[in-house]
Design an enzyme around this catalytic site. Structure first.
Site, PDB file in Angstrom:
ATOM      1  N   CYS A 267     -11.685  75.469  -5.264  1.00 52.50           N
ATOM      2  CA  CYS A 267     -12.742  76.133  -4.478  1.00 52.50           C
ATOM      3  C   CYS A 267     -12.928  77.611  -4.819  1.00 52.50           C
ATOM      4  CB  CYS A 267     -12.487  75.947  -2.988  1.00 52.50           C
ATOM      5  SG  CYS A 267     -12.484  74.216  -2.514  1.00 52.50           S
TER       6      CYS A 267
ATOM      7  N   HIS B 188     -15.036  81.362   2.213  1.00 52.98           N
ATOM      8  CA  HIS B 188     -15.222  79.967   1.806  1.00 52.98           C
ATOM      9  C   HIS B 188     -15.527  79.136   3.048  1.00 52.98           C
ATOM     10  CE1 HIS B 188     -14.773  76.135  -0.001  1.00 52.98           C
ATOM     11  NE2 HIS B 188     -13.537  75.891   0.416  1.00 52.98           N
TER      12      HIS B 188
ATOM     13  N   ASN C 169     -18.380  71.557   3.197  1.00 51.76           N
ATOM     14  CA  ASN C 169     -17.612  72.290   2.187  1.00 51.76           C
ATOM     15  C   ASN C 169     -18.185  71.994   0.793  1.00 51.76           C
ATOM     16  OD1 ASN C 169     -15.707  73.202   0.355  1.00 51.76           O
ATOM     17  ND2 ASN C 169     -13.948  72.494   1.543  1.00 51.76           N
TER      18      ASN C 169
HETATM   19  O1  UT7 Z   1     -11.866  73.547   0.288  1.00 49.60           O
HETATM   20  C1  UT7 Z   1     -10.819  72.630   0.470  1.00 49.60           C
HETATM   21  C2  UT7 Z   1      -9.926  73.100   1.516  1.00 49.60           C
HETATM   22  N1  UT7 Z   1      -9.746  72.127   2.544  1.00 49.60           N
HETATM   23  C3  UT7 Z   1      -9.733  72.488   3.826  1.00 49.60           C
HETATM   24  O2  UT7 Z   1      -9.962  73.618   4.177  1.00 49.60           O
HETATM   25  C4  UT7 Z   1      -9.326  71.488   4.855  1.00 49.60           C
HETATM   26  C5  UT7 Z   1      -8.277  72.072   5.784  1.00 49.60           C
HETATM   27  N2  UT7 Z   1      -7.945  71.138   6.837  1.00 49.60           N
HETATM   28  C6  UT7 Z   1      -8.798  70.863   7.858  1.00 49.60           C
HETATM   29  O3  UT7 Z   1      -9.907  71.398   7.884  1.00 49.60           O
HETATM   30  C7  UT7 Z   1      -8.337  69.951   8.950  1.00 49.60           C
HETATM   31  O4  UT7 Z   1      -6.972  69.664   8.765  1.00 49.60           O
HETATM   32  C8  UT7 Z   1      -9.138  68.633   9.011  1.00 49.60           C
HETATM   33  C9  UT7 Z   1     -10.559  68.892   9.493  1.00 49.60           C
HETATM   34  C10 UT7 Z   1      -9.187  67.973   7.647  1.00 49.60           C
HETATM   35  C11 UT7 Z   1      -8.483  67.664  10.006  1.00 49.60           C
HETATM   36  O5  UT7 Z   1      -8.388  68.290  11.275  1.00 49.60           O
HETATM   37  P1  UT7 Z   1      -7.022  68.241  12.088  1.00 49.60           P
HETATM   38  O6  UT7 Z   1      -7.251  68.898  13.370  1.00 49.60           O
HETATM   39  O7  UT7 Z   1      -5.955  68.804  11.173  1.00 49.60           O
HETATM   40  O8  UT7 Z   1      -6.853  66.689  12.319  1.00 49.60           O
HETATM   41  P2  UT7 Z   1      -5.649  65.734  11.888  1.00 49.60           P
HETATM   42  O9  UT7 Z   1      -5.668  65.483  10.410  1.00 49.60           O
HETATM   43  O10 UT7 Z   1      -4.402  66.267  12.484  1.00 49.60           O
HETATM   44  O11 UT7 Z   1      -6.049  64.400  12.622  1.00 49.60           O
HETATM   45  C12 UT7 Z   1      -6.114  64.322  14.042  1.00 49.60           C
HETATM   46  C13 UT7 Z   1      -6.601  62.945  14.443  1.00 49.60           C
HETATM   47  C14 UT7 Z   1      -5.869  61.810  13.754  1.00 49.60           C
HETATM   48  O12 UT7 Z   1      -5.722  60.772  14.685  1.00 49.60           O
HETATM   49  P3  UT7 Z   1      -4.315  60.544  15.429  1.00 49.60           P
HETATM   50  O13 UT7 Z   1      -3.312  60.311  14.348  1.00 49.60           O
HETATM   51  O14 UT7 Z   1      -4.052  61.835  16.186  1.00 49.60           O
HETATM   52  O15 UT7 Z   1      -4.570  59.380  16.312  1.00 49.60           O
HETATM   53  C15 UT7 Z   1      -6.816  61.365  12.669  1.00 49.60           C
HETATM   54  O16 UT7 Z   1      -6.656  60.014  12.318  1.00 49.60           O
HETATM   55  O17 UT7 Z   1      -7.990  62.805  14.066  1.00 49.60           O
HETATM   56  C16 UT7 Z   1      -8.156  61.589  13.332  1.00 49.60           C
HETATM   57  N3  UT7 Z   1      -9.251  61.766  12.397  1.00 49.60           N
HETATM   58  C17 UT7 Z   1     -10.536  61.521  12.695  1.00 49.60           C
HETATM   59  N4  UT7 Z   1     -11.110  61.052  13.798  1.00 49.60           N
HETATM   60  C18 UT7 Z   1     -12.447  60.906  13.790  1.00 49.60           C
HETATM   61  C19 UT7 Z   1      -9.177  62.231  11.129  1.00 49.60           C
HETATM   62  N5  UT7 Z   1     -10.419  62.270  10.594  1.00 49.60           N
HETATM   63  C20 UT7 Z   1     -11.266  61.830  11.543  1.00 49.60           C
HETATM   64  C21 UT7 Z   1     -12.655  61.658  11.583  1.00 49.60           C
HETATM   65  N6  UT7 Z   1     -13.210  61.199  12.722  1.00 49.60           N
HETATM   66  N7  UT7 Z   1     -13.474  61.951  10.535  1.00 49.60           N
END
Ligand code: UT7
Length: 335
Positions: free
Chosen positions: A121, A257, A287
């Site tokens: 990125c 970013h 993104n």
């Molecule tokens: O330029 C590249 C750089 N990348 C980034 O900047 C990404 C950095 N990371 C993030 O932005 C966040 O970590 C995410 C947006 C990717 C995820 O958010 P989070 O608050 O860290 O969520 P998580 O991965 O801890 O997941 C929480 C819950 C999970 O369910 P359980 O295990 O708590 O039951 C996931 O399965 O949210 C669930 N989940 C979703 N639910 C609905 C994950 N993706 C989705 C989705 N819709 N699309």
């Protein structure tokens, strides 16, 4: 060409900018129909409302060319006169070789060198740093630095944790010598390959006998990247501001970013900047990796948020893991 400028006597800056996002839009509600997700989850966790998607036959080189066409529309065909290097920062080149940059060079008939740059990125900020070095050393007169991505072609649509995050787009700028007090004042570049496993592009198939390419998908450990992003946005921005001899109060506009609104908000708070001094476009585009900062700059310009002499703070992070930050005094183009 024999260099005509003495090292250390010139400062490079951005004198023209253009950007492009495909017309096709995929909203969170569209995604609700094809995977188990919700507009509420995506908006709350990321700030993203929609993303722009390239057509099936639209690739990174097409998006890069469209962004340069936008640059020409805004600044005139003359802005490409004398471009002697084209750099395309991308994670999704049309092919591993030839360079996507060479396709852009050919399209505009430029008498220039051309190469692609891979630094995830922050690639466009890495490209700016190279352009700055080329111009300030006298090796090049004018560099066209583009960030372009067709990320939705490598997104794993079966992985809701990553599929909802990315969009396609491109943005490019001309970097050349500018008079004082304008130009790129500081550059901070970093990498930590020990985090490589947290975000990468991997093959998920076997090469078919008929020569069809391997399928490739983007894989990300979102939580780990999130922690890294918040940490590095803080350290890299402070370093870039200090290197420029400034204080965060001096920053007119923060252009981070566009990966996640929560990451942007954490950085804004650490820098103690009011919300009106931060550019946010992640809601509209998701993104766009290397294209996210030039697209955000275009938006800020179009909405009259950047004036001549403004101090801009740019910062990015991504796979590698890599990061980059820069302070730029906007303006200095010949009129
Ligand atoms: O330029 C590249 C750089 N990348 C980034 O900047 C990404 C950095 N990371 C993030 O932005 C966040 O970590 C995410 C947006 C990717 C995820 O958010 P989070 O608050 O860290 O969520 P998580 O991965 O801890 O997941 C929480 C819950 C999970 O369910 P359980 O295990 O708590 O039951 C996931 O399965 O949210 C669930 N989940 C979703 N639910 C609905 C994950 N993706 C989705 C989705 N819709 N699309």
């Amino acid at each position: 060409m024999i260099p005509t400028t003495q090292p250390g006597k010139v400062r490079a800056g951005i004198t023209a900018l253009g950007a492009y996002a495909p017309n096709k839009i995929l909203s969170n509600h569209d995604l609700e129909k094809i995977m188990e997700t919700s507009d509420e989850w995506i908006v709350t966790r990321t700030g993203i409302k929609r993303r722009h998607i390239a057509d099936d036959d639209e690739f990174t080189s097409h998006l890069a060319i469209k962004s340069v066409e936008d640059l020409v529309k805004r600044h005139g065909r003359d802005s490409l006169e004398g471009v002697d290097m084209v750099i395309v920062a991308t994670n999704t080149p049309d092919a591993l070789f030839p360079a996507t940059a060479a396709l852009v060079q050919d399209h505009f008939g430029l008498k220039a060198g051309a190469f692609d740059l891979l630094a995830a990125c922050p690639g466009w900020l890495y490209a700016l740093s190279i352009a700055k070095a080329y111009v300030e050393s006298g090796l090049c007169q004018k560099v066209l630095a583009i960030g372009a991505e067709a990320l939705t072609k490598i997104v794993d649509w079966d992985d809701r944790a990553t599929a909802v995050l990315f969009g396609d787009g491109a943005g490019g700028a001309i970097i050349e010598a500018v008079p004082e007090p304008y130009g790129l004042k500081s550059v901070v570049l970093g990498a930590d390959g020990s985090g490589a496993q947290h975000l990468h592009r991997r093959s998920v198939g076997r090469c078919l006998p008929n020569g069809e390419p391997l399928a490739e998908h983007l894989y990300m450990n979102g939580r780990e990247v999130f922690k890294f992003a918040v940490r590095v946005m803080n350290t890299a921005t402070i370093e870039a501001v200090e290197k420029a001899g400034l204080h965060s109060d001096d920053i007119s506009l923060f252009v981070p970013h566009q990966a996640n609104l929560r990451i942007i908000e954490a950085a804004r708070q650490r820098l103690e900047l009011p919300p009106e001094r931060v550019v946010v476009t992640v809601d509209e585009y998701g993104n766009n990796s290397t294209a996210s900062i030039p697209l955000a700059l275009k938006h800020a310009l179009d909405s009259g948020r950047i004036a001549d002499g403004d101090q801009l703070l740019l910062v990015s992070f991504g796979a590698g893991l890599t990061w980059a930050a820069s302070v730029l005094t906007w303006g200095g183009a010949k009129t």
